[in-house]
Design an enzyme around this catalytic site. Structure first.
Site, PDB file in Angstrom:
ATOM      1  N   GLY A 284       0.833  -1.201   0.000  1.00 10.56           N
ATOM      2  CA  GLY A 284       0.000   0.000   0.000  1.00 10.56           C
ATOM      3  C   GLY A 284       0.863   1.245   0.000  1.00 10.56           C
ATOM      4  O   GLY A 284       2.056   1.183   0.290  1.00 10.56           O
TER       5      GLY A 284
ATOM      6  N   CYS B   4       5.395  -6.217   1.489  1.00  8.51           N
ATOM      7  CA  CYS B   4       5.731  -4.793   1.435  1.00  8.51           C
ATOM      8  C   CYS B   4       5.112  -4.057   2.639  1.00  8.51           C
ATOM      9  O   CYS B   4       5.562  -4.225   3.762  1.00  8.51           O
ATOM     10  CB  CYS B   4       5.289  -4.201   0.106  1.00  8.51           C
ATOM     11  SG  CYS B   4       6.071  -2.611  -0.272  1.00  8.51           S
ATOM     12  N   TYR B   5       4.064  -3.265   2.439  1.00 12.87           N
ATOM     13  CA  TYR B   5       3.416  -2.590   3.569  1.00 12.87           C
ATOM     14  C   TYR B   5       2.933  -3.612   4.596  1.00 12.87           C
ATOM     15  O   TYR B   5       3.045  -3.395   5.812  1.00 12.87           O
ATOM     16  CB  TYR B   5       2.245  -1.742   3.069  1.00 12.87           C
ATOM     17  CG  TYR B   5       1.522  -0.988   4.178  1.00 12.87           C
ATOM     18  CD1 TYR B   5       1.983   0.246   4.606  1.00 12.87           C
ATOM     19  CD2 TYR B   5       0.387  -1.524   4.780  1.00 12.87           C
ATOM     20  CE1 TYR B   5       1.328   0.931   5.635  1.00 12.87           C
ATOM     21  CE2 TYR B   5      -0.273  -0.848   5.796  1.00 12.87           C
ATOM     22  CZ  TYR B   5       0.204   0.389   6.216  1.00 12.87           C
ATOM     23  OH  TYR B   5      -0.439   1.058   7.230  1.00 12.87           O
TER      24      TYR B   5
ATOM     25  N   HIS C 248       7.900  -7.975  -3.761  1.00 12.62           N
ATOM     26  CA  HIS C 248       6.602  -8.348  -4.330  1.00 12.62           C
ATOM     27  C   HIS C 248       6.729  -9.645  -5.140  1.00 12.62           C
ATOM     28  O   HIS C 248       7.154  -9.623  -6.297  1.00 12.62           O
ATOM     29  CB  HIS C 248       6.094  -7.229  -5.251  1.00 12.62           C
ATOM     30  CG  HIS C 248       5.677  -5.987  -4.532  1.00 12.62           C
ATOM     31  ND1 HIS C 248       4.400  -5.810  -4.049  1.00 12.62           N
ATOM     32  CD2 HIS C 248       6.372  -4.880  -4.196  1.00 12.62           C
ATOM     33  CE1 HIS C 248       4.322  -4.627  -3.453  1.00 12.62           C
ATOM     34  NE2 HIS C 248       5.503  -4.046  -3.521  1.00 12.62           N
TER      35      HIS C 248
ATOM     36  N   GLU D  82       4.317 -11.271  -6.351  1.00 14.94           N
ATOM     37  CA  GLU D  82       3.202 -11.353  -7.295  1.00 14.94           C
ATOM     38  C   GLU D  82       3.518 -10.771  -8.667  1.00 14.94           C
ATOM     39  O   GLU D  82       2.794 -11.030  -9.638  1.00 14.94           O
ATOM     40  CB  GLU D  82       1.955 -10.676  -6.713  1.00 14.94           C
ATOM     41  CG  GLU D  82       2.035  -9.157  -6.593  1.00 14.94           C
ATOM     42  CD  GLU D  82       2.666  -8.669  -5.299  1.00 14.94           C
ATOM     43  OE1 GLU D  82       2.413  -7.520  -4.913  1.00 14.94           O
ATOM     44  OE2 GLU D  82       3.427  -9.443  -4.670  1.00 14.94           O
TER      45      GLU D  82
ATOM     46  N   ASP E 185     -13.433  -7.311 -23.506  1.00 16.36           N
ATOM     47  CA  ASP E 185     -14.151  -7.125 -22.241  1.00 16.36           C
ATOM     48  C   ASP E 185     -15.642  -6.885 -22.467  1.00 16.36           C
ATOM     49  O   ASP E 185     -16.491  -7.576 -21.910  1.00 16.36           O
ATOM     50  CB  ASP E 185     -13.543  -5.961 -21.445  1.00 16.36           C
ATOM     51  CG  ASP E 185     -12.065  -6.145 -21.196  1.00 16.36           C
ATOM     52  OD1 ASP E 185     -11.619  -7.305 -21.096  1.00 16.36           O
ATOM     53  OD2 ASP E 185     -11.338  -5.131 -21.125  1.00 16.36           O
TER      54      ASP E 185
ATOM     55  N   LYS F  36      -7.583  -9.315 -17.709  1.00 17.88           N
ATOM     56  CA  LYS F  36      -7.797  -9.529 -19.137  1.00 17.88           C
ATOM     57  C   LYS F  36      -7.628 -10.996 -19.533  1.00 17.88           C
ATOM     58  O   LYS F  36      -8.435 -11.536 -20.299  1.00 17.88           O
ATOM     59  CB  LYS F  36      -6.825  -8.649 -19.925  1.00 17.88           C
ATOM     60  CG  LYS F  36      -7.030  -8.663 -21.429  1.00 17.88           C
ATOM     61  CD  LYS F  36      -8.201  -7.810 -21.848  1.00 17.88           C
ATOM     62  CE  LYS F  36      -7.908  -6.350 -21.638  1.00 17.88           C
ATOM     63  NZ  LYS F  36      -8.992  -5.480 -22.172  1.00 17.88           N
TER      64      LYS F  36
END
Length: 523
Positions: free
Chosen positions: A67, A94-95, A181, A183, A239, A378
């Site tokens: 964050g 992280c945060y 991170h 991810e 989309d 997506k």
């Protein structure tokens, strides 16, 4: 639409506590890629609420996201401290990593050097979440604050040159923290780290897939619209097309697809969209609205203002059609990256307003706006589109912003500039697609007309024309992206064709910036 209903009874679930980081949903996305269901929840969720959720989901682990806040700032988001006392594994990123240390009486403070981007960490103890990693690992950092000392009963697992405590664990409880991170794709073994947490620490079993949400999305639309009518904002992209098929299953002939030709489409696109969806049997209305959009954008140079104006005008068109057709609801193909970049969550920072999210006016005439894909990425939408049987040419189309070429013209948007950019974009597309296999690994490739002019020479005479930028990126879900290393001979063909075929352009440049720090689109 929340994906809550898509979970089977007591399916293994990882909850992601959202502190407003740009990658909060990317964490959930990575978990889902492993076939494990993940639910995003507010960071201030109470321990009792998590226990209540366990009646529906088999909550096996918690991940605290990154964050933009500092843990020691007044008003910084916190968690219910009782969560760290529950018998559920916790991983802070992280945060979240800093917050665990801070709440349990460790020391967090500003670092001397901000780590941003790729760096290397030393794995001191390759155990638990770091099992199987090498002594040196390339990871993605994005932080200023640092954990300087650990709470009692914690130990260091990894460090970097600027971060003495880059990873930690509790010696007895399954509580972990990572400053980096895992991810994002720039962390080379991030997937292995998450898999270690999901399967080895939390003991999850795979059993979820994106197509599980289709029936829930159909049911949500049925419950909301009931016996009424709805219109769907159709652009022809993956989309809105996927949302249209889902909505048509729910509403059948009570759904009206509205395609607005605002004048900012790519060459031949309006004709393609109309022909394709009429062939699919979709009840489509095409609105030719070029003049009104150009008029509204006259003199506007600020990109946020452009997006807001285009969003407002879109809604006005939809309201006019809805009133005529007696439709009460608007359906949109909004996906998660649209919402996160628009700052649609608490504690998150607005990157840019998307025309269909923060760019929408606060007051609209519809009873409600339905976004059946709003928690998806997506590539997940593409998987759903395949299961719905959409044409291959729609599934593989590269993403295109709702405001179209208007946000690829830097500065004021005029018909002449759009025409220049449209021709350049066609050249970029043609040359990339001629290259074959290169196209298959690209997420997007397009031209941008800058507001800079440059001196050139054409036909032995001085020319003074626009600088045009070419952008091509590789990505998995658009939350992060790397500039594509296009072979020079292809770039040379693009540059030569643009400067030869478009008299108004004298110089072509290639964008070599990753996301972050840039965004994929320039505006």
């Amino acid at each position: 639409m929340s994906i809550k209903g898509s979970a089977q009874p007591r399916i293994d679930t990882i909850l992601v506590l959202d502190f407003g980081g740009q990658y909060a949903h990317l964490i959930a996305r990575r978990i889902r890629e492993q076939g494990v269901y993940s639910e995003i929840v507010p960071c201030d969720i109470k321990a009792d609420e998590i226990l209540e959720m366990k009646s529906k989901f088999n909550v096996k682990g918690l991940i605290l996201s990154g964050g933009p806040s500092s843990v020691y700032e007044e008003g910084a988001p916190k968690i219910d401290i009782r969560i760290l006392q529950m018998d559920i594994p916790v991983l802070g990123l992280c945060y979240g990593h800093q917050l665990i240390a801070h709440l349990l009486k460790g020391r967090v403070d500003k670092g001397k050097v901000r780590e941003y981007g790729s760096t290397y960490v030393t794995i001191n103890k390759p155990v638990d979440i770091l099992e199987g990693l090498s002594r040196k690992e390339k990871v993605w950092m994005s932080h200023y604050d640092i954990v300087y000392s650990l709470p009692e009963d914690f130990e260091v697992l990894a460090s970097s040159s600027n971060c003495p405590i880059a990873a930690f664990r509790h010696k007895k409880k399954p509580i972990y923290g990572l400053q980096w991170h895992p991810e994002v794709v720039h962390t080379e073994h991030g997937t292995e780290i998450l898999r270690n947490f999901i399967f080895k620490v939390c003991g999850c079993k795979a059993g979820w897939k994106p197509s599980s949400i289709i029936d829930d999305a159909v049911n949500e639309i049925k419950r909301t619209v009931k016996e009424g009518k709805a219109i769907i904002a159709l652009s022809g992209g993956i989309d809105s097309s996927t949302a249209a098929v889902i909505a048509s299953r729910a509403l059948k002939d009570r759904l009206i697809a509205v395609f607005v030709d605002h004048g900012f489409m790519r060459e031949g696109e309006p004709e393609y969209v109309e022909e394709t969806f009429r062939r699919m049997g979709v009840n489509i209305i095409v609105v030719r609205a070029q003049e009104r959009f150009f008029k509204r954008l006259r003199g506007i140079i600020d990109p946020e203002m452009k997006r807001k104006i285009i969003g407002e005008e879109f809604i006005k068109v939809f309201e006019e059609i809805a009133e005529r057709e007696e439709a009460e609801y608007l359906i949109q193909g909004t996906i998660y990256p649209d919402r996160i970049e628009s700052g649609a969550r608490r504690h998150s920072d607005r990157i840019k307003s998307h025309h269909n999210v923060a760019g929408m006016p606060t007051k609209i005439k519809f009873k409600g706006v339905i976004e059946p894909l709003r928690d998806l990425y997506k590539d997940e939408v593409r998987e759903i589109a395949k299961s719905l049987g959409l044409p291959e040419e729609i599934i593989k189309r590269q993403p295109f912003p709702g405001p179209g070429l208007a946000v690829r013209v830097i500065g004021e948007v005029t018909p002449s500039k759009i025409q220049i950019l449209r021709r350049a974009d066609r050249i970029v597309t043609e040359e990339i697609e001629k290259a074959g296999e290169i196209k298959d690994r690209l997420w997007q490739y397009f031209a941008v007309l800058t507001d800079t002019k440059s001196t050139g020479v054409k036909g032995d005479m001085r020319a003074y024309g626009y600088v045009l930028a070419v952008r091509a990126v590789e990505s998995r879900e658009a939350m992060t992206a790397s500039f594509a290393r296009i072979p020079y001979d292809i770039l040379e063909k693009i540059s030569t064709r643009i400067t030869n075929e478009i008299p108004e352009v004298t110089r072509v440049v290639y964008d070599i910036t990753h996301k972050p720090p840039s965004t994929i689109e320039w505006e």
